[in-house]
Scaffold this active site. Sequence first.
Site, short mmCIF file in Angstrom:
data_model
loop_
_atom_site.label_atom_id
_atom_site.label_comp_id
_atom_site.label_asym_id
_atom_site.label_seq_id
_atom_site.Cartn_x
_atom_site.Cartn_y
_atom_site.Cartn_z
N ASP A 127 -0.31 13.46 25.07
CA ASP A 127 0.15 14.07 23.80
C ASP A 127 1.38 13.37 23.24
O ASP A 127 1.42 13.06 22.04
CB ASP A 127 0.36 15.60 23.92
N ALA A 148 2.90 27.07 37.81
CA ALA A 148 1.53 26.71 38.16
C ALA A 148 0.94 25.68 37.20
O ALA A 148 -0.22 25.33 37.29
CB ALA A 148 0.66 27.97 38.20
N SER A 196 6.08 28.79 30.02
CA SER A 196 7.20 28.72 29.08
C SER A 196 6.70 28.63 27.64
O SER A 196 7.25 29.30 26.76
CB SER A 196 8.14 27.57 29.43
N ASP A 213 1.06 22.15 24.75
CA ASP A 213 1.13 23.52 25.29
C ASP A 213 1.38 24.54 24.18
O ASP A 213 0.71 25.57 24.10
CB ASP A 213 2.24 23.64 26.34
N TYR A 241 9.17 13.90 34.48
CA TYR A 241 8.44 13.99 33.20
C TYR A 241 9.19 13.17 32.13
O TYR A 241 8.60 12.34 31.44
CB TYR A 241 8.32 15.46 32.77
C1 GLA Z 1 3.36 19.35 30.15
C2 GLA Z 1 3.89 19.14 28.73
C3 GLA Z 1 2.77 18.74 27.78
C4 GLA Z 1 1.96 17.58 28.32
C5 GLA Z 1 1.58 17.81 29.77
C6 GLA Z 1 0.93 16.61 30.38
O1 GLA Z 1 2.51 20.44 30.20
O2 GLA Z 1 4.52 20.31 28.27
O3 GLA Z 1 3.30 18.44 26.51
O4 GLA Z 1 2.65 16.37 28.15
O5 GLA Z 1 2.68 18.17 30.58
O6 GLA Z 1 -0.26 16.32 29.76
#
Ligand code: GLA
Length: 369
Positions: free
Chosen positions: A20, A106, A111, A155, A205
């Site tokens: 994303d 999980a 969030s 998300d 991340y």
């Molecule tokens: C988390 C982030 C998303 C995406 C995923 C990996 O969930 O919040 O934006 O980058 O990781 O695909």
Amino acid sequence: MQSITVKAPGRINLIGEHTDYNNGFVLPAAIQFGATATITKRADDEIHLTAVDLEDTLIIDSLANLRVSEKQWANYLIGVIVQFVKKRKFPTGFDISLTSDVPIGAGLSSSAAIECSIAFGLNELFEFGIDKMELTFMAQKAEHDFAGVQCGIMDQFTSMFGKKDHVILLDCQNMEYQYFPLNMKGYQIILFDTGVKHALASSEYNTRRKECEEGIQFIQEKYPKIISLREATMQILNECISPANHAVVYNRCKYVVEEIERTQAAAQDLKLNNIKAFGEKMFSTHEGLSKLYEVSCPELDILIDAVKGNENVIGARMMGGGFGGCTINIVNQNHSQDVIEQAEKIYQLATGKSLTHYIVSIEDGADFV
Ligand code: GLA
């Protein structure tokens, strides 16, 4: 209207992981677990935030005093409220009472569910008239500024735009999206929850995002117009990034370029009801996330190895940001009990931990309760 109750869901993602924020495609869906917020106008300027599940309340004496709190849970709410303050004027203070059944840690976006319930609810209660797409970006900004994770848009988008029994193919380059019905024909989606969330999840991340940006910088030396890995190809990567000198950046970019392509092909498989071909791509994604992108962990790999080769599991991979959380599995529903028992046994033996599972149902995005 003085009071409102709304719910926003968590999400799964079938394929398209860590794409994303690289302007690629994702294929998520909203699920049965969600955050429920009751928001009530007050006569004064105060804000009372209550986490029902934690039996904890934070009182903020005025809208002028919104800042990062020591109460971690409250920051997801304050983060969203701050976004509203930047755009609109609240006529009064309010109370928010929040509860959630999205499993925490999980990888199901607990969030984003909170942020979207607050964004959707405040917008409705105060009739601010902000559209859902803008609310989605406000919820994402809350995560960036108040939770410190430079997340992509998947998300929050899914929590806002989810549709019952449909997956969403979202193009993160231009936010165009298509719903299509998920016909699983005898298969069901089962999540296996490792029960772990390794501490480096958020810092790693943010590091992955930086590594992708480094890749873009190498590419731009030759192709200055390319601004994201979405526009890159393997040929361009091979021309611009040396695997010998920059192995890590090369591997990260390789995974992303392949995953963006794989997600488009996988969406096609689903449209054609070719679940087998779809499932194989999920295994390839896991391999890439584990070996090239390096966001898996032993617990996740154990769960994938546990189902690989089982003819009743036609696809599986780790899901979400990584370093813990769940695997997503497409399982023959006539044999799901056997698959679950086998995974539980293997996981227990290998890690000493018990395994939780969730059978997914796909639901609507943020809405009134
Ligand atoms: C988390 C982030 C998303 C995406 C995923 C990996 O969930 O919040 O934006 O980058 O990781 O695909």
